[in-house]
Scaffold this motif. Structure first.
Motif, PDB file in Angstrom:
ATOM      1  N   VAL A   5      -1.514  -4.530  -3.927  1.00 19.90           N
ATOM      2  CA  VAL A   5      -0.382  -3.662  -4.282  1.00 19.90           C
ATOM      3  C   VAL A   5      -0.888  -2.249  -4.568  1.00 19.90           C
ATOM      4  CG1 VAL A   5       1.420  -3.210  -5.993  1.00 19.90           C
ATOM      5  CG2 VAL A   5       1.079  -5.534  -5.117  1.00 19.90           C
ATOM      6  N   ALA A   6      -1.978  -2.148  -5.315  1.00 15.27           N
ATOM      7  CA  ALA A   6      -2.536  -0.832  -5.653  1.00 15.27           C
ATOM      8  C   ALA A   6      -2.936  -0.068  -4.395  1.00 15.27           C
ATOM      9  CB  ALA A   6      -3.735  -0.992  -6.584  1.00 15.27           C
ATOM     10  N   VAL A   7      -3.567  -0.744  -3.460  1.00 10.37           N
ATOM     11  CA  VAL A   7      -3.957  -0.091  -2.207  1.00 10.37           C
ATOM     12  C   VAL A   7      -2.722   0.354  -1.440  1.00 10.37           C
ATOM     13  CG1 VAL A   7      -5.019  -0.465   0.057  1.00 10.37           C
ATOM     14  CG2 VAL A   7      -6.210  -1.192  -2.009  1.00 10.37           C
ATOM     15  N   GLY A   8      -1.701  -0.492  -1.359  1.00  9.18           N
ATOM     16  CA  GLY A   8      -0.474  -0.124  -0.658  1.00  9.18           C
ATOM     17  C   GLY A   8       0.196   1.098  -1.257  1.00  9.18           C
ATOM     18  N   VAL A   9       0.237   1.151  -2.568  1.00 11.54           N
ATOM     19  CA  VAL A   9       0.857   2.282  -3.251  1.00 11.54           C
ATOM     20  C   VAL A   9       0.052   3.559  -3.012  1.00 11.54           C
ATOM     21  CG1 VAL A   9       1.426   3.239  -5.520  1.00 11.54           C
ATOM     22  CG2 VAL A   9       2.016   0.883  -4.986  1.00 11.54           C
ATOM     23  N   THR A  10      -1.268   3.462  -3.065  1.00  5.87           N
ATOM     24  CA  THR A  10      -2.074   4.671  -2.848  1.00  5.87           C
ATOM     25  C   THR A  10      -2.019   5.115  -1.393  1.00  5.87           C
ATOM     26  OG1 THR A  10      -4.121   3.380  -2.601  1.00  5.87           O
ATOM     27  CG2 THR A  10      -3.623   4.266  -4.784  1.00  5.87           C
ATOM     28  N   GLN A  11      -1.883   4.170  -0.461  1.00  3.97           N
ATOM     29  CA  GLN A  11      -1.716   4.548   0.947  1.00  3.97           C
ATOM     30  C   GLN A  11      -0.422   5.354   1.111  1.00  3.97           C
ATOM     31  OE1 GLN A  11      -3.471   3.300   4.162  1.00  3.97           O
ATOM     32  NE2 GLN A  11      -5.061   3.494   2.620  1.00  3.97           N
ATOM     33  N   MET A  12       0.648   4.865   0.497  1.00  6.12           N
ATOM     34  CA  MET A  12       1.933   5.562   0.586  1.00  6.12           C
ATOM     35  C   MET A  12       1.828   6.950  -0.054  1.00  6.12           C
ATOM     36  SD  MET A  12       5.720   4.315  -0.635  1.00  6.12           S
ATOM     37  CE  MET A  12       5.196   4.060  -2.315  1.00  6.12           C
ATOM     38  N   ALA A  45      -7.219  -0.899   5.076  1.00  5.02           N
ATOM     39  CA  ALA A  45      -5.821  -0.496   5.247  1.00  5.02           C
ATOM     40  C   ALA A  45      -5.717   0.790   6.064  1.00  5.02           C
ATOM     41  CB  ALA A  45      -5.151  -0.316   3.886  1.00  5.02           C
ATOM     42  N   SER A  46      -6.614   1.722   5.829  1.00  3.00           N
ATOM     43  CA  SER A  46      -6.585   2.997   6.548  1.00  3.00           C
ATOM     44  C   SER A  46      -6.906   2.815   8.023  1.00  3.00           C
ATOM     45  CB  SER A  46      -7.564   3.983   5.914  1.00  3.00           C
ATOM     46  OG  SER A  46      -7.185   4.267   4.584  1.00  3.00           O
ATOM     47  N   LYS A  47      -7.813   1.904   8.340  1.00  3.02           N
ATOM     48  CA  LYS A  47      -8.161   1.635   9.741  1.00  3.02           C
ATOM     49  C   LYS A  47      -6.969   1.079  10.512  1.00  3.02           C
ATOM     50  CE  LYS A  47     -13.118   0.741   9.356  1.00  3.02           C
ATOM     51  NZ  LYS A  47     -14.160  -0.303   9.451  1.00  3.02           N
ATOM     52  N   LYS A  48      -6.064   0.401   9.831  1.00  3.30           N
ATOM     53  CA  LYS A  48      -4.911  -0.219  10.479  1.00  3.30           C
ATOM     54  C   LYS A  48      -3.781   0.766  10.750  1.00  3.30           C
ATOM     55  CE  LYS A  48      -5.771  -4.738   8.436  1.00  3.30           C
ATOM     56  NZ  LYS A  48      -5.289  -5.724   7.447  1.00  3.30           N
ATOM     57  N   ARG A  49      -3.853   1.951  10.151  1.00  2.00           N
ATOM     58  CA  ARG A  49      -2.780   2.935  10.324  1.00  2.00           C
ATOM     59  C   ARG A  49      -2.757   3.422  11.763  1.00  2.00           C
ATOM     60  NH1 ARG A  49      -0.336   4.586   6.062  1.00  2.00           N
ATOM     61  NH2 ARG A  49       0.348   6.504   7.001  1.00  2.00           N
ATOM     62  N   LYS A  50      -1.579   3.441  12.354  1.00  3.23           N
ATOM     63  CA  LYS A  50      -1.419   3.940  13.718  1.00  3.23           C
ATOM     64  C   LYS A  50      -1.003   5.400  13.643  1.00  3.23           C
ATOM     65  CE  LYS A  50       0.579   3.013  18.163  1.00  3.23           C
ATOM     66  NZ  LYS A  50       1.476   2.183  18.952  1.00  3.23           N
ATOM     67  N   ILE A  51      -1.826   6.249  14.217  1.00  3.56           N
ATOM     68  CA  ILE A  51      -1.585   7.694  14.190  1.00  3.56           C
ATOM     69  C   ILE A  51      -1.222   8.155  15.595  1.00  3.56           C
ATOM     70  CG2 ILE A  51      -2.621   9.953  13.716  1.00  3.56           C
ATOM     71  CD1 ILE A  51      -4.481   8.437  11.751  1.00  3.56           C
ATOM     72  N   GLY A  52      -0.188   8.955  15.699  1.00  2.00           N
ATOM     73  CA  GLY A  52       0.211   9.433  17.017  1.00  2.00           C
ATOM     74  C   GLY A  52       1.463  10.277  16.953  1.00  2.00           C
ATOM     75  N   ASP A  53       2.156  10.312  18.080  1.00  2.00           N
ATOM     76  CA  ASP A  53       3.370  11.117  18.221  1.00  2.00           C
ATOM     77  C   ASP A  53       4.528  10.385  17.548  1.00  2.00           C
ATOM     78  OD1 ASP A  53       5.560  12.600  18.975  1.00  2.00           O
ATOM     79  OD2 ASP A  53       5.196  12.439  21.131  1.00  2.00           O
ATOM     80  N   ASN A  54       4.973  10.901  16.423  1.00  2.00           N
ATOM     81  CA  ASN A  54       6.063  10.238  15.703  1.00  2.00           C
ATOM     82  C   ASN A  54       7.416  10.421  16.390  1.00  2.00           C
ATOM     83  OD1 ASN A  54       5.961  12.943  15.008  1.00  2.00           O
ATOM     84  ND2 ASN A  54       6.668  12.616  12.933  1.00  2.00           N
ATOM     85  N   LEU A  55       7.475  11.195  17.449  1.00  2.00           N
ATOM     86  CA  LEU A  55       8.705  11.346  18.226  1.00  2.00           C
ATOM     87  C   LEU A  55       8.641  10.551  19.529  1.00  2.00           C
ATOM     88  CD1 LEU A  55       9.331  15.174  17.730  1.00  2.00           C
ATOM     89  CD2 LEU A  55      10.348  13.258  16.466  1.00  2.00           C
TER      90      LEU A  55
END
Length: 96
Positions: A5-12, A45-55
């Motif tokens: 939960v702590a990791v999720g909150v800090t990611q947000m 958690a950070s490695k799992k984030r998908k970064i790209g064109d949000n449109l």
């Protein structure tokens, strides 16, 4: 404390709106007894984030910085942190 939960909150708090909000997390305080596990889970958690064109047609967790000025500010902060002895555990360089 529930570390997941702590990791999720800090990611947000760190990555919401690509970190471009006035209340974005810039420091996270963690007790030394759980520090290593917290860092490990945060990296995962950070490695799992998908970064790209949000449109674009594919969903992403984070889009680009708003403009070149904001991008350069982020890169400057990364350099400052490194110059002051920070350990960059994930990323820290341009991908494109």
């Amino acid at each position: 404390a529930n570390l997941d939960v702590a990791v999720g909150v800090t990611q947000m708090g760190t990555f919401s709106n690509a970190g471009q909000i006035c209340c974005a997390s810039t420091r996270i305080f963690c007790h030394e007894s759980i520090y290593d596990e917290f860092v490990e889970k945060t990296i995962e958690a950070s490695k799992k984030r998908k970064i790209g064109d949000n449109l674009g047609s594919e969903p992403v967790d984070q889009g680009p910085q708003q403009n070149k000025q904001q991008f350069e500010k982020v890169m400057e902060l990364m350099k400052k942190g490194k110059d002051e002895g920070a350990d960059v555990l994930l990323g820290g360089t341009r991908k494109f």
